[in-house]
Motif scaffolding. Sequence first.
Motif, PDB file in Angstrom:
ATOM      1  N   ARG A  46      36.647  28.758  31.921  1.00 18.75           N
ATOM      2  CA  ARG A  46      37.953  29.197  32.412  1.00 18.75           C
ATOM      3  C   ARG A  46      38.171  30.685  32.226  1.00 18.75           C
ATOM      4  NH1 ARG A  46      41.941  25.328  29.355  1.00 18.75           N
ATOM      5  NH2 ARG A  46      43.114  27.248  29.552  1.00 18.75           N
ATOM      6  N   TYR A  47      37.489  31.315  31.296  1.00 15.33           N
ATOM      7  CA  TYR A  47      37.730  32.725  30.983  1.00 15.33           C
ATOM      8  C   TYR A  47      36.590  33.635  31.429  1.00 15.33           C
ATOM      9  CZ  TYR A  47      41.317  30.494  28.226  1.00 15.33           C
ATOM     10  OH  TYR A  47      42.378  29.735  27.842  1.00 15.33           O
ATOM     11  N   GLY A  48      35.623  33.111  32.154  1.00 12.33           N
ATOM     12  CA  GLY A  48      34.478  33.899  32.598  1.00 12.33           C
ATOM     13  C   GLY A  48      34.864  35.090  33.454  1.00 12.33           C
ATOM     14  N   GLU A  49      35.827  34.891  34.352  1.00 17.58           N
ATOM     15  CA  GLU A  49      36.259  35.976  35.224  1.00 17.58           C
ATOM     16  C   GLU A  49      36.840  37.134  34.405  1.00 17.58           C
ATOM     17  OE1 GLU A  49      39.554  36.908  38.683  1.00 17.58           O
ATOM     18  OE2 GLU A  49      39.181  34.830  38.086  1.00 17.58           O
ATOM     19  N   TYR A  50      37.630  36.835  33.392  1.00 14.82           N
ATOM     20  CA  TYR A  50      38.234  37.873  32.559  1.00 14.82           C
ATOM     21  C   TYR A  50      37.172  38.599  31.720  1.00 14.82           C
ATOM     22  CZ  TYR A  50      42.365  35.255  33.836  1.00 14.82           C
ATOM     23  OH  TYR A  50      43.342  34.623  34.548  1.00 14.82           O
ATOM     24  N   ARG A  51      36.185  37.849  31.236  1.00 14.82           N
ATOM     25  CA  ARG A  51      35.121  38.456  30.438  1.00 14.82           C
ATOM     26  C   ARG A  51      34.281  39.394  31.293  1.00 14.82           C
ATOM     27  NH1 ARG A  51      34.359  34.179  28.048  1.00 14.82           N
ATOM     28  NH2 ARG A  51      32.784  33.289  29.344  1.00 14.82           N
ATOM     29  N   ARG A  52      33.983  38.977  32.525  1.00 17.37           N
ATOM     30  CA  ARG A  52      33.209  39.840  33.420  1.00 17.37           C
ATOM     31  C   ARG A  52      34.006  41.083  33.812  1.00 17.37           C
ATOM     32  NH1 ARG A  52      31.632  34.741  34.979  1.00 17.37           N
ATOM     33  NH2 ARG A  52      33.222  34.551  36.573  1.00 17.37           N
ATOM     34  N   ARG A  53      35.325  40.944  33.965  1.00 21.85           N
ATOM     35  CA  ARG A  53      36.178  42.070  34.307  1.00 21.85           C
ATOM     36  C   ARG A  53      36.261  43.071  33.155  1.00 21.85           C
ATOM     37  NH1 ARG A  53      41.793  40.206  36.587  1.00 21.85           N
ATOM     38  NH2 ARG A  53      40.602  38.734  37.798  1.00 21.85           N
ATOM     39  N   ALA A  54      36.225  42.582  31.928  1.00 20.57           N
ATOM     40  CA  ALA A  54      36.328  43.451  30.744  1.00 20.57           C
ATOM     41  C   ALA A  54      35.026  44.147  30.414  1.00 20.57           C
ATOM     42  CB  ALA A  54      36.792  42.635  29.547  1.00 20.57           C
ATOM     43  N   ARG A  55      33.909  43.612  30.918  1.00 16.23           N
ATOM     44  CA  ARG A  55      32.595  44.185  30.619  1.00 16.23           C
ATOM     45  C   ARG A  55      32.443  45.533  31.324  1.00 16.23           C
ATOM     46  NH1 ARG A  55      27.942  40.406  32.471  1.00 16.23           N
ATOM     47  NH2 ARG A  55      28.887  40.949  34.456  1.00 16.23           N
ATOM     48  N   PRO A  56      31.918  46.530  30.635  1.00 13.74           N
ATOM     49  CA  PRO A  56      31.717  47.828  31.299  1.00 13.74           C
ATOM     50  C   PRO A  56      30.646  47.703  32.382  1.00 13.74           C
ATOM     51  CG  PRO A  56      30.733  47.845  29.125  1.00 13.74           C
ATOM     52  CD  PRO A  56      31.474  46.544  29.252  1.00 13.74           C
ATOM     53  N   ASP A  57      30.791  48.512  33.415  1.00 15.47           N
ATOM     54  CA  ASP A  57      29.819  48.492  34.504  1.00 15.47           C
ATOM     55  C   ASP A  57      28.461  48.914  34.014  1.00 15.47           C
ATOM     56  OD1 ASP A  57      32.391  49.644  36.605  1.00 15.47           O
ATOM     57  OD2 ASP A  57      31.514  47.658  36.632  1.00 15.47           O
ATOM     58  N   ARG A  58      27.446  48.285  34.533  1.00 19.50           N
ATOM     59  CA  ARG A  58      26.072  48.615  34.160  1.00 19.50           C
ATOM     60  C   ARG A  58      25.580  49.771  35.027  1.00 19.50           C
ATOM     61  NH1 ARG A  58      23.604  42.547  33.904  1.00 19.50           N
ATOM     62  NH2 ARG A  58      25.094  41.772  32.407  1.00 19.50           N
ATOM     63  N   PRO A  59      24.795  50.675  34.468  1.00 22.14           N
ATOM     64  CA  PRO A  59      24.245  51.761  35.288  1.00 22.14           C
ATOM     65  C   PRO A  59      23.238  51.223  36.290  1.00 22.14           C
ATOM     66  CG  PRO A  59      23.366  51.868  33.068  1.00 22.14           C
ATOM     67  CD  PRO A  59      24.408  50.777  33.089  1.00 22.14           C
ATOM     68  N   GLU A  60      23.236  51.781  37.461  1.00 24.25           N
ATOM     69  CA  GLU A  60      22.327  51.286  38.510  1.00 24.25           C
ATOM     70  C   GLU A  60      21.084  52.099  38.607  1.00 24.25           C
ATOM     71  OE1 GLU A  60      24.361  50.782  42.159  1.00 24.25           O
ATOM     72  OE2 GLU A  60      26.039  49.834  41.200  1.00 24.25           O
TER      73      GLU A  60
END
Length: 60
Positions: A46-60
């Motif tokens: 249920r909280y996966g979307e919020y955890r992914r949103r809080a994660r800093p962007d990964r360098p490409e």
Amino acid sequence: MHSDIRRCSDWEATHDRPVYTLGDRCPLCGAPTENGAPAPFDPTDRYGEYRRRARPDRPE
């Protein structure tokens, strides 16, 4: 599912790459080890979307 393979908990500061072992201590530096397996994927999280949103962007 449980993994017996463990990883040095201080590998980022001490080693160039992760050190894997079956023991409770790192064979190279003596630091405690931790489970090296990723957390299991749960499609009903249920909280996966919020955890992914809080994660800093990964360098490409």
